[in-house]
Design a protein around this motif. Structure first.
Motif, PDB file in Angstrom:
ATOM      1  N   ARG A 165     -67.296  13.293 -44.343  1.00 47.04           N
ATOM      2  CA  ARG A 165     -67.832  12.323 -43.380  1.00 47.04           C
ATOM      3  C   ARG A 165     -69.293  12.615 -43.045  1.00 47.04           C
ATOM      4  N   GLU A 166     -69.686  13.873 -43.122  1.00 44.74           N
ATOM      5  CA  GLU A 166     -71.048  14.265 -42.759  1.00 44.74           C
ATOM      6  C   GLU A 166     -72.105  13.611 -43.642  1.00 44.74           C
ATOM      7  N   HIS A 167     -71.693  13.136 -44.819  1.00 47.15           N
ATOM      8  CA  HIS A 167     -72.648  12.541 -45.752  1.00 47.15           C
ATOM      9  C   HIS A 167     -72.755  11.022 -45.625  1.00 47.15           C
ATOM     10  N   MET A 168     -72.048  10.433 -44.671  1.00 46.68           N
ATOM     11  CA  MET A 168     -72.145   8.987 -44.465  1.00 46.68           C
ATOM     12  C   MET A 168     -73.543   8.610 -43.988  1.00 46.68           C
ATOM     13  N   ILE A 169     -74.036   7.466 -44.452  1.00 51.95           N
ATOM     14  CA  ILE A 169     -75.343   6.978 -43.997  1.00 51.95           C
ATOM     15  C   ILE A 169     -75.249   6.548 -42.542  1.00 51.95           C
ATOM     16  N   PHE A 170     -74.207   5.791 -42.215  1.00 52.67           N
ATOM     17  CA  PHE A 170     -73.985   5.327 -40.848  1.00 52.67           C
ATOM     18  C   PHE A 170     -72.680   5.913 -40.322  1.00 52.67           C
ATOM     19  N   SER A 171     -72.698   6.346 -39.081  1.00 45.47           N
ATOM     20  CA  SER A 171     -71.508   6.896 -38.456  1.00 45.47           C
ATOM     21  C   SER A 171     -70.512   5.789 -38.126  1.00 45.47           C
ATOM     22  N   VAL A 172     -69.292   6.185 -37.798  1.00 43.75           N
ATOM     23  CA  VAL A 172     -68.279   5.202 -37.401  1.00 43.75           C
ATOM     24  C   VAL A 172     -68.741   4.380 -36.195  1.00 43.75           C
TER      25      VAL A 172
END
Length: 246
Positions: free
Chosen positions: A186-193
């Motif tokens: 999840r740390e590599h997502m461009i945008f957070s939830v």
């Protein structure tokens, strides 16, 4: 808690908790591997809002080096949804149909114009998603309807895990016939939830059970008849589907 929808030998749709001992519902424990137990999609979405290019490594392999200013979105429809254990049906006459491991954000209440700081208040939990994509048609049309919204192109499940079950650095993995093909956190997502929820609900009303599919990392590849594909997300479990032709 990890909530599952299923039918038992009576065909009655039930909700239960998926535990290490099995599915517990109304004081009875069911074996999810039992032939009489049919696991259903974990929610009944009216729509699935999908993010294209949710991780930079996938954007780069697609020839896009820029970081988007906002999430780039498209829709899948309820006909796409199939459950854990169901078949992914390859559309006829298409040679390039690919898997895309993702996790889905399941919405818990009707909402619109949700502020980023309030976003988790409307999230029921997370599930595994496989955004199966028909590249033959996706590359031929601008709106991706044939490429993305064909029948049985969105396996989802097996459960909805409440946010406290899913670590902030949760790992997302896809295995094809037992071989790891995609892996990220999840740390590599461009945008957070919260950023995704706020962006989607700026213009779109979401209903309980609707899903935001958060995008896939590097490594989508082709599916073939007879394949078994697994998507695993920490805290949720493993979504497994076989691949067939129509």
């Amino acid at each position: 808690m990890r909530t599952v929808r299923f039918t038992d030998s009576t065909g009655y749709a039930r909700r239960g908790e998926w535990t290490d001992d099995g599915i517990v519902a109304n004081g009875t424990t069911y074996d999810p591997e039992d032939a009489d137990v049919d696991v259903l999609p974990p929610s009944e979405p009216t729509k699935i809002v999908c993010q294209a290019g949710g991780y930079m490594d996938h954007r780069e392999e697609s020839g896009l080096s820029d970081r988007p200013e906002r999430p780039e979105l498209f829709l899948k429809t309820p006909n796409c949804v199939v459950a854990h254990g169901d078949a992914i049906e390859l559309p006829p006459g298409r040679d390039s149909v690919e898997f895309e491991a993702e996790f889905g954000v399941v919405i818990g209440e009707q909402c619109r114009a949700v502020a980023e700081e309030d976003a988790m208040d409307v999230v029921a939990g997370y599930t595994c998603v496989n955004d199966v994509s028909n590249r033959d048609d996706q590359e031929r049309e601008r709106n991706w309807v044939r490429g993305k919204a064909f029948d049985a192109s969105l396996p989802m499940g097996p459960v909805v895990a409440t946010p406290d079950e899913v670590p902030e650095n949760a790992t997302l993995t896809l295995r094809l016939n037992g071989e790891t093909k995609q892996e990220t956190t999840r740390e590599h997502m461009i945008f957070s939830v919260p950023e995704l929820v706020a962006s989607v609900t700026e213009l779109i009303t979401l209903e309980p059970g609707d899903v935001i599919a958060t995008g896939t990392p590097f490594g989508p590849d082709e599916l073939r008849e007879g394949d078994t594909v697994e998507v695993e997300f920490d805290g949720v479990g493993v979504l497994e589907n076989r691949v067939t032709t129509r």
